[in-house]
Design a protein around this motif. Sequence first.
Motif, PDB file in Angstrom:
ATOM      1  N   LEU A  65      -6.319   5.894   1.395  1.00 16.61           N
ATOM      2  CA  LEU A  65      -5.672   4.787  -0.537  1.00 16.61           C
ATOM      3  C   LEU A  65      -6.411   5.422  -1.245  1.00 16.61           C
ATOM      4  CD1 LEU A  65      -3.459   4.280  -2.207  1.00 16.61           C
ATOM      5  CD2 LEU A  65      -3.852   1.855  -1.564  1.00 16.61           C
ATOM      6  N   LYS A  74      -6.228  12.160  -6.830  1.00 12.37           N
ATOM      7  CA  LYS A  74      -5.689  12.417  -8.132  1.00 12.37           C
ATOM      8  C   LYS A  74      -5.953  12.085  -9.222  1.00 12.37           C
ATOM      9  CE  LYS A  74      -1.027  12.582  -9.517  1.00 12.37           C
ATOM     10  NZ  LYS A  74       0.018  13.673  -9.243  1.00 12.37           N
ATOM     11  N   LEU A  90      -7.308   8.807  -1.682  1.00 16.10           N
ATOM     12  CA  LEU A  90      -5.996   9.624  -2.389  1.00 16.10           C
ATOM     13  C   LEU A  90      -5.922   9.178  -3.880  1.00 16.10           C
ATOM     14  CD1 LEU A  90      -3.593  10.786  -2.535  1.00 16.10           C
ATOM     15  CD2 LEU A  90      -2.293   8.610  -1.786  1.00 16.10           C
ATOM     16  N   ALA A  91      -6.701   7.794  -4.288  1.00 17.55           N
ATOM     17  CA  ALA A  91      -6.210   7.528  -5.855  1.00 17.55           C
ATOM     18  C   ALA A  91      -7.604   8.570  -6.400  1.00 17.55           C
ATOM     19  CB  ALA A  91      -7.293   6.345  -5.893  1.00 17.55           C
ATOM     20  N   ILE A 105       0.730  -1.147  -0.281  1.00 12.84           N
ATOM     21  CA  ILE A 105      -0.080  -0.348   0.312  1.00 12.84           C
ATOM     22  C   ILE A 105       0.764   1.637  -0.220  1.00 12.84           C
ATOM     23  CG2 ILE A 105      -1.748   1.254   1.345  1.00 12.84           C
ATOM     24  CD1 ILE A 105      -2.917  -1.131   2.102  1.00 12.84           C
ATOM     25  N   GLU A 106       1.620   1.535   0.617  1.00 16.98           N
ATOM     26  CA  GLU A 106       2.602   2.109   0.876  1.00 16.98           C
ATOM     27  C   GLU A 106       3.850   2.781  -0.636  1.00 16.98           C
ATOM     28  OE1 GLU A 106       4.264   5.104   2.211  1.00 16.98           O
ATOM     29  OE2 GLU A 106       3.103   4.602   3.753  1.00 16.98           O
ATOM     30  N   LYS A 128       1.058   4.233  -2.615  1.00 10.97           N
ATOM     31  CA  LYS A 128       1.020   5.675  -2.386  1.00 10.97           C
ATOM     32  C   LYS A 128       2.087   6.487  -3.387  1.00 10.97           C
ATOM     33  CE  LYS A 128      -1.472   5.167   1.853  1.00 10.97           C
ATOM     34  NZ  LYS A 128      -0.914   6.200   2.999  1.00 10.97           N
ATOM     35  N   GLN A 129       3.021   5.755  -2.732  1.00 13.72           N
ATOM     36  CA  GLN A 129       4.307   6.788  -3.679  1.00 13.72           C
ATOM     37  C   GLN A 129       3.812   6.774  -5.000  1.00 13.72           C
ATOM     38  OE1 GLN A 129       7.782   5.052  -2.447  1.00 13.72           O
ATOM     39  NE2 GLN A 129       7.909   4.839  -0.030  1.00 13.72           N
ATOM     40  N   ASN A 176       1.135   9.120  -5.743  1.00 13.15           N
ATOM     41  CA  ASN A 176       1.932  10.872  -5.814  1.00 13.15           C
ATOM     42  C   ASN A 176       2.699  11.120  -6.674  1.00 13.15           C
ATOM     43  OD1 ASN A 176       0.464  11.283  -3.141  1.00 13.15           O
ATOM     44  ND2 ASN A 176       1.897  10.433  -1.825  1.00 13.15           N
ATOM     45  N   TYR A 202      -5.635   1.891 -11.503  1.00 14.11           N
ATOM     46  CA  TYR A 202      -5.501   2.171  -9.862  1.00 14.11           C
ATOM     47  C   TYR A 202      -7.133   2.085  -9.368  1.00 14.11           C
ATOM     48  CZ  TYR A 202      -1.156   4.081  -9.520  1.00 14.11           C
ATOM     49  OH  TYR A 202       0.374   4.009 -10.210  1.00 14.11           O
TER      50      TYR A 202
END
Length: 343
Positions: free
Chosen positions: A65, A72, A68-69, A8-9, A12-13, A16, A33
């Motif tokens: 997550l 974006k 965030l997607a 997951i981390e 995220k990167q 971003n 995604y």
Amino acid sequence: MEQLLQQIEQVKQEINTFEGYNGEAAETFRIKYLGTKGIIKGLMGGMKDVPNDQKREFGQVMNALKQLAEEKWEALKLAGGDGAAAGGSTIDWSLPGTQQQVGSRHPISIVRNEIISIYHRLGFAIAEGPEVEDDWHNFTALNLPENHPARDMQDTFYINQNPDWLLRTHTSSVQARTMETQKPPIRIICPGRVYRNETISARAHCFFHQVEGLYVDENVSFADLKQTLYFFVQEMFGKEVKVRFRPSYFPFTEPSAEMDISCTVCGGAGCSLCKHTGWVEILGCGMVHPKMLDNFGIDSNKYTGFAFGMGMERICQLKYVVNDLRLYSQNDVRFLQQFTSSV
């Protein structure tokens, strides 16, 4: 669980650092995604391998997550023209921005506000009333009884008969309603829309706008009326404009007069607007008829008053040289944009 959190981390990167400036990039991001076979959907499938006591924590991480997607993706759509079709052209960020259109007030509103401002300096308050009036306030109370010949000039649009209700023919009805509820001293102007049974043309319309004024107090004279109107003309059209009064007739004033000013277009030399006379009529006026005061319980032996009325379209025509009354109500943007600088 630890391995899933590491994945997951890493995702995220990737989210971003993802870049794109067209609709194709936004669509690629969505499929990778957020699609039904996308990375986030696949990670959600790992929920079954998470211990029961950690499922809640894992669910919160996955929701963050996904949010965030989605944020974006919205940013990518905006950069690419709100999800433009694949293959669309990229945005050239070096181009200047699109200039925003500046609106304007309607010329009638500009003139109305200026008239109100001038009379406000003389101590006149604003009074308003209904556009649908009864016979008493529109005619009878103003010394226009039934079958009076002056009514022929003001036949208008009747809403109901017996009793008669009609679209008001002048804002004098507001004067009537004010005298009905207030006692002298009275000093008001009455702006508003009025209606007449007229053939629509460049010089006439079935509706227009009026400003009428009323001043009732002790020892009010015709000299007070003249000085009030002199002040208005000089403030509206300038100190050099000439004024003249001609005897006239109105049922609700006695004596009565029409007021003319020297033509603001030709300077009094003569043109089509003033019909080559050098003068243009702008309003009617006179001393309030004693019978009209008596109709509202105002002692005509103690009080006197004056009244006047003008069409805003005529004032606007002289101020801005508008040669067709129909332009005021046609909503032609080419006409209205000429008054942008007058806001």
